[in-house]
Motif scaffolding. Structure first.
Motif, PDB file in Angstrom:
ATOM      1  N   SER A 283       2.354  -7.977  10.850  1.00  0.00           N
ATOM      2  CA  SER A 283       2.409  -8.988  11.916  1.00  0.00           C
ATOM      3  C   SER A 283       3.218  -8.470  13.088  1.00  0.00           C
ATOM      4  O   SER A 283       4.169  -7.713  12.920  1.00  0.00           O
ATOM      5  N   SER A 284       2.825  -8.931  14.283  1.00  0.00           N
ATOM      6  CA  SER A 284       3.577  -8.558  15.471  1.00  0.00           C
ATOM      7  C   SER A 284       3.315  -9.570  16.566  1.00  0.00           C
ATOM      8  O   SER A 284       2.181 -10.032  16.745  1.00  0.00           O
TER       9      SER A 284
ATOM     10  N   GLU B 278      11.971  -8.451   1.429  1.00  0.00           N
ATOM     11  CA  GLU B 278      12.721  -7.675   2.438  1.00  0.00           C
ATOM     12  C   GLU B 278      13.734  -6.788   1.742  1.00  0.00           C
ATOM     13  O   GLU B 278      14.141  -7.013   0.625  1.00  0.00           O
TER      14      GLU B 278
ATOM     15  N   ARG C  62       6.693  -0.396   6.622  1.00  0.00           N
ATOM     16  CA  ARG C  62       7.147  -1.104   5.426  1.00  0.00           C
ATOM     17  C   ARG C  62       6.631  -0.423   4.148  1.00  0.00           C
ATOM     18  O   ARG C  62       7.356  -0.264   3.163  1.00  0.00           O
TER      19      ARG C  62
ATOM     20  N   LYS D 110       4.082  -1.661  11.912  1.00  0.00           N
ATOM     21  CA  LYS D 110       5.047  -2.331  11.030  1.00  0.00           C
ATOM     22  C   LYS D 110       4.608  -2.325   9.576  1.00  0.00           C
ATOM     23  O   LYS D 110       5.421  -2.181   8.662  1.00  0.00           O
TER      24      LYS D 110
ATOM     25  N   ASP E 124       1.187  -2.504  17.172  1.00  0.00           N
ATOM     26  CA  ASP E 124       2.519  -2.737  16.624  1.00  0.00           C
ATOM     27  C   ASP E 124       2.446  -3.383  15.238  1.00  0.00           C
ATOM     28  O   ASP E 124       3.265  -3.072  14.363  1.00  0.00           O
TER      29      ASP E 124
ATOM     30  N   SER F 189       6.461 -13.872  12.225  1.00  0.00           N
ATOM     31  CA  SER F 189       5.803 -12.713  12.813  1.00  0.00           C
ATOM     32  C   SER F 189       6.360 -11.372  12.340  1.00  0.00           C
ATOM     33  O   SER F 189       5.796 -10.340  12.649  1.00  0.00           O
ATOM     34  N   ASP F 190       7.461 -11.375  11.589  1.00  0.00           N
ATOM     35  CA  ASP F 190       8.009 -10.093  11.148  1.00  0.00           C
ATOM     36  C   ASP F 190       7.655  -9.733   9.709  1.00  0.00           C
ATOM     37  O   ASP F 190       8.075  -8.693   9.211  1.00  0.00           O
ATOM     38  N   HIS F 191       6.925 -10.582   9.010  1.00  0.00           N
ATOM     39  CA  HIS F 191       6.600 -10.303   7.613  1.00  0.00           C
ATOM     40  C   HIS F 191       5.484  -9.279   7.465  1.00  0.00           C
ATOM     41  O   HIS F 191       4.628  -9.147   8.326  1.00  0.00           O
TER      42      HIS F 191
ATOM     43  N   HIS G 221       1.402 -14.655  17.263  1.00  0.00           N
ATOM     44  CA  HIS G 221       1.533 -13.293  16.737  1.00  0.00           C
ATOM     45  C   HIS G 221       0.196 -12.825  16.185  1.00  0.00           C
ATOM     46  O   HIS G 221      -0.669 -13.624  15.847  1.00  0.00           O
TER      47      HIS G 221
ATOM     48  N   GLN H 153      -2.018 -10.742  13.330  1.00  0.00           N
ATOM     49  CA  GLN H 153      -1.976 -10.394  11.903  1.00  0.00           C
ATOM     50  C   GLN H 153      -3.111  -9.425  11.628  1.00  0.00           C
ATOM     51  O   GLN H 153      -4.283  -9.807  11.651  1.00  0.00           O
TER      52      GLN H 153
END
Lengths: 69, 69, 69, 69, 69, 69, 69, 69, 69, 69, 69, 69
Positions: L14-15, H69, L29, L25, L21, H2-4, L56, L58
């Motif tokens: 993604s969150s 990352e 990024r 993100k 959110d 979920s953080d990508h 999550h 997308q």
């Protein structure tokens, strides 16, 4: 109404007479097995041609209904 | 049926009466010069307004027919 | 005709009878306050279901009219 | 190339084997009567099912060709 | 006008100069073989690039014309 | 055929080999529980990539079948 | 800017000369009665054909403007 | 997962053989410079015709990959 | 994963609070009768207005799940 | 040509003068850093309005180029 | 309900906080001058970026209301 | 502003928390490597389901930025 969840199914009704009749037949058939039908939306209108005339209409619709609690 | 090739043409039929009649007229006109018409699909439904009333419907459809072998 | 500017508004007409009647009612209502209505285009065809039958049709259309000089 | 005018026709090819074969058959049939075919674009991929298996593919394509000067 | 049937064909015109010129060339070419051309609608605007500059525009349009009675 | 009502369901088939095989697998799976499957239409073609190569194809299709009388 | 509400209206401008001129005329006409026009987006480019040449362009656009506080 | 954050690029692959091969070539070429390719989606299938036969397929796809990352 | 077949159903969830809550409610309701839910995609975001404020959100989503072997 | 892989990027060009000039500026800017530009396709035509007149055009296009071997 | 005619207008609401808040602000503003607002549909979700963060959301919606008899 | 050229890239954020959110993100990024980010547009909202709940979100967005002079 704000707590309901609806399901949407896609059907194609046929009629030799009119677009409206093809929709009516699809809704009538769906109501035999599905309860709480609420709305429909026409998504495609097609038909077959026989001997240079419209043989029958084929109308595809989405039908929404409330899921039983 | 698996060896046929079909051609699709786009036509607009007009009618003062109904959507169905506009489609019927376009199919009838096409059948004068094209053989083996098989199906149609409505792609646009428009019309002209005259004096605050619908003057006539203009329905555009795709018509498919088998190419002669 | 080449110097006119048209405005397009979106309306939804309802009818218990047919798609054509729903469009006719929307056009008739619009003609009470807008002059020089020229054309319409159907953009969505939906409806409500009551007791397993079509309760009424809801047809959304765009209507174009000439802006007064 | 900048002075050419192209015409685009819509065809549906069928094949029991593959999408590629359905397109190839439609192009081969078109080339019998149309010269200077240049490109195609697939616009719809459908098919018929017979006894729980794919009976044949029906692929609709647009085909562009140079109009003879 | 309500009794006419129209046919719609798809053409691509090219021009080194402008979008308008590409449309004009396609319409001019079509009018050599088709009578009673009435309207067009632009459906795609593309072009080729040569040496970092626009080489020519390629504009695809639908053209509607009245079928002869 | 004009009195039938069809239902349309949406399925995604997977295959490491080809688009056609992914469709065939989805149709074969559907035919285990649904009778009278008649046609399909491909609505999305995607896939997963593994180590810089296509891992498998994922093809989404609509499948139409006759509702039992 | 984050507290504004905008309204979007749809207009069709006409011009015998170019797409740009048709848009300019629609914007100029709108600015007679609407204040604070901010942006436009072209949504359709059509035209009429007269005697095998483009008679005039008809360009439909959405125009956004700030609602007065 | 979920953080990508993923980036999506659009590529067109060509092949004289098949749709699948055109996609495979585009993915293989992309993997030379992009790491962590995850999925693709076909967005357009076109091709060139040479001498009345398909010369080669041109398949446009979106390719998603994880940003380092 | 390459041998699975997925089915996709369409649902509408409602919430007085937010888009996310309407989706969550539809997914929660679906999970009562469907196993192996895997993904969803939002296809329409609508809502009802009551007394000049948002009464509730209605979010339509497609939900995919693995068919049991 | 059948062995090439192309990449497609999306750009927005601006011009106070015309749609064509906005495209030309975007292509010229892209050619400073990208080689082998081959084609473009217009995907959106918008603009800003200043004092009731078109301030500038903003045209979004996709540009395709050959990836270096 | 079957005798009503509805009008649909398009609005864009802005908010620094969320999609829901942008919709709420647009509906609140519309209710100052329009009575009988009934439903809305989100048609576009955009936003501005300031210093690498979301500055505000811009959500475009269609809003339907009953025309006064 | 009329002399700028913008580039548009497509990203998926993604969150586990919300649509907003996930967008935030992706923008954060992107701002690590791209300067002059100006706007975004949401083009797809999907998500993964885990154990009958949303795992999550997308969210795919297009992000526009000014190309450095």
């Amino acid at each position: 109404m704000s707590d309901h969840v609806y399901k949407v199914v896609e059907l194609t009704g046929s009629s030799a007479d009119s677009i409206e009749d093809a929709v009516e037949k699809a809704v009538a058939r769906a109501s035999k097995t599905l309860h709480h039908l609420r709305w429909f939306e026409v998504v495609e209108t097609r038909g077959h041609i026989e001997n240079g005339r419209i043989g029958h209409w084929q109308v595809t619709l989405k039908v929404g209904f409330t899921l039983d609690e």
